[in-house]
Write a protein that holds these residues in place. Structure first.
Motif, PDB file in Angstrom:
ATOM      1  N   CYS A 187      31.725  41.848  43.676  1.00  0.00           N
ATOM      2  CA  CYS A 187      31.638  41.856  42.214  1.00  0.00           C
ATOM      3  C   CYS A 187      32.975  42.200  41.574  1.00  0.00           C
ATOM      4  O   CYS A 187      33.326  41.668  40.505  1.00  0.00           O
ATOM      5  N   THR A 188      33.759  43.068  42.217  1.00  0.00           N
ATOM      6  CA  THR A 188      35.094  43.385  41.706  1.00  0.00           C
ATOM      7  C   THR A 188      36.001  42.168  41.752  1.00  0.00           C
ATOM      8  O   THR A 188      36.741  41.886  40.789  1.00  0.00           O
ATOM      9  N   PHE A 189      35.933  41.432  42.835  1.00  0.00           N
ATOM     10  CA  PHE A 189      36.753  40.218  42.955  1.00  0.00           C
ATOM     11  C   PHE A 189      36.337  39.179  41.908  1.00  0.00           C
ATOM     12  O   PHE A 189      37.193  38.550  41.268  1.00  0.00           O
ATOM     13  N   VAL A 190      35.025  39.014  41.711  1.00  0.00           N
ATOM     14  CA  VAL A 190      34.544  38.045  40.717  1.00  0.00           C
ATOM     15  C   VAL A 190      34.951  38.466  39.313  1.00  0.00           C
ATOM     16  O   VAL A 190      35.360  37.631  38.488  1.00  0.00           O
ATOM     17  N   ARG A 191      34.855  39.743  39.035  1.00  0.00           N
ATOM     18  CA  ARG A 191      35.267  40.245  37.713  1.00  0.00           C
ATOM     19  C   ARG A 191      36.758  40.037  37.483  1.00  0.00           C
ATOM     20  O   ARG A 191      37.180  39.639  36.375  1.00  0.00           O
ATOM     21  N   TYR A 241      54.175  41.873  39.660  1.00  0.00           N
ATOM     22  CA  TYR A 241      52.947  41.100  39.880  1.00  0.00           C
ATOM     23  C   TYR A 241      51.962  41.862  40.768  1.00  0.00           C
ATOM     24  O   TYR A 241      50.745  41.869  40.511  1.00  0.00           O
ATOM     25  N   ALA A 242      52.502  42.505  41.807  1.00  0.00           N
ATOM     26  CA  ALA A 242      51.637  43.287  42.686  1.00  0.00           C
ATOM     27  C   ALA A 242      51.022  44.462  41.946  1.00  0.00           C
ATOM     28  O   ALA A 242      49.834  44.784  42.112  1.00  0.00           O
ATOM     29  N   LEU A 243      51.825  45.117  41.129  1.00  0.00           N
ATOM     30  CA  LEU A 243      51.305  46.239  40.356  1.00  0.00           C
ATOM     31  C   LEU A 243      50.256  45.781  39.341  1.00  0.00           C
ATOM     32  O   LEU A 243      49.219  46.449  39.153  1.00  0.00           O
ATOM     33  N   PHE A 244      50.505  44.637  38.728  1.00  0.00           N
ATOM     34  CA  PHE A 244      49.535  44.109  37.763  1.00  0.00           C
ATOM     35  C   PHE A 244      48.209  43.745  38.441  1.00  0.00           C
ATOM     36  O   PHE A 244      47.125  44.063  37.921  1.00  0.00           O
ATOM     37  N   GLY A 245      48.288  43.110  39.602  1.00  0.00           N
ATOM     38  CA  GLY A 245      47.060  42.778  40.336  1.00  0.00           C
ATOM     39  C   GLY A 245      46.301  44.007  40.799  1.00  0.00           C
ATOM     40  O   GLY A 245      45.066  44.048  40.743  1.00  0.00           O
ATOM     41  N   THR A 246      47.046  45.040  41.218  1.00  0.00           N
ATOM     42  CA  THR A 246      46.389  46.272  41.655  1.00  0.00           C
ATOM     43  C   THR A 246      45.668  46.967  40.501  1.00  0.00           C
ATOM     44  O   THR A 246      44.522  47.421  40.636  1.00  0.00           O
ATOM     45  N   LEU A 247      46.334  47.027  39.355  1.00  0.00           N
ATOM     46  CA  LEU A 247      45.699  47.640  38.191  1.00  0.00           C
ATOM     47  C   LEU A 247      44.474  46.845  37.727  1.00  0.00           C
ATOM     48  O   LEU A 247      43.460  47.429  37.312  1.00  0.00           O
TER      49      LEU A 247
END
Length: 286
Positions: A187-191, A241-247
């Motif tokens: 669900c986290t990935f879908v969100r 980009y990595a930081l943005f994806g993690t957040l």
């Protein structure tokens, strides 16, 4: 002249007991009443040549509307019949779709979407838990089409990406009895993917790259923080980009985790605790 004698005088053609019978006057003898001897006599009809069927009471067949067929007719109205269950599923899915669409429409109109955003996926989860994965998918599609008619394609796509897919994924996994760890991760990935899709759609509509603006602002903020600390380094865009994806994943993960707890408590209060797979600490708390 005596008037009484003239009034009482009888005509000459009436019969008298002392006189002979007279012939009728000429104006009474009409030719239309004379028989014509040229016409043939009427033929005599004999009913012995014709045979008419006689219906007997003992030979009639009994009516087909028996008690057994009456019971078969009313079996479709029983609560356990297939027709009744399909009708109930259709009515509940329509009701859930109408409630979800109306709640999202009013929340957007009154600018209170942030306060009620956690309840937009609940009708899809309820429909999936009660009637299966196909019913949850139909509820999601019906809600999206309703919002498409009421608010347009932008609001409909926003609901589908941010709430509809999350509710369908959660309801499907809970219906299949999946573990909470797997459910929260998916669900986290879908969100997160829905949020990225929402950003891309918004960028296309306003003709501006919102993702690039976000990453540039994050890069400027981190550079300013490093300068304030005394670190003379400039972070690369890959790190940004990595930081943005993690957040983004953390934000989606916390939101989905809160949805799991809220929906588990709500469904337990509705009497559906037996069909839920919850962790032990939550079962003890409930």
């Amino acid at each position: 002249m005596n008037l009484l004698k003239i009034h009482n005088r009888q005509p000459s053609y009436f019969l008298n007991s002392h006189t002979a019978p007279l012939s009728p006057p000429r104006f009474l003898s009409l030719p239309c009443f004379r028989p014509t001897p040229s016409l043939p006599p009427f033929p005599s009809l004999s009913l012995h040549k014709y045979k008419f069927p006689i219906s007997r009471v003992s030979g009639t067949k009994p009516s087909r509307w028996t008690n057994e067929e009456k019971e078969e007719e009313f079996e479709d109205l029983a609560p356990n019949s297939v027709v009744y269950q399909k009708t109930l599923r259709l009515v509940e899915c329509s009701m859930f779709a109408a409630v979800a669409g109306l709640a999202y429409f009013l929340s957007n109109s009154l600018a209170i979407e942030n306060y009620f955003g956690c309840f937009f996926s609940l009708p899809i989860v309820l429909s999936s838990m009660r009637w299966g994965v196909a019913a949850g998918r139909k509820t999601m599609v019906a809600t999206t089409m309703l919002l498409f008619v009421l608010s347009g394609p932008v609001k409909a796509s926003t609901y589908l990406l941010l709430h509809g897919l999350v509710g369908l994924t959660m309801g499907s996994l809970w219906r299949l009895g999946a573990n909470w760890g797997l459910s929260i991760c998916l669900c986290t990935f879908v969100r997160a993917m829905g949020a990225m899709g929402y950003v891309l759609i918004s960028s296309f509509l306003i003709r501006e790259n919102i993702l690039a603006l976000i990453t540039l602002n994050v890069h400027a903020s981190i550079t300013y923080m490093f300068t304030a600390i005394g670190v003379n380094t400039i972070p690369s865009m890959d790190l940004i980009y990595a930081l943005f994806g993690t957040l983004l994943l953390l934000n989606s993960g916390f939101f989905v985790f809160l949805l799991h707890i809220l929906y588990a408590v709500f469904l337990s209060r509705l009497g559906m605790k037996a069909s839920l797979t919850m962790p032990r600490w939550l079962e003890k708390a409930i």
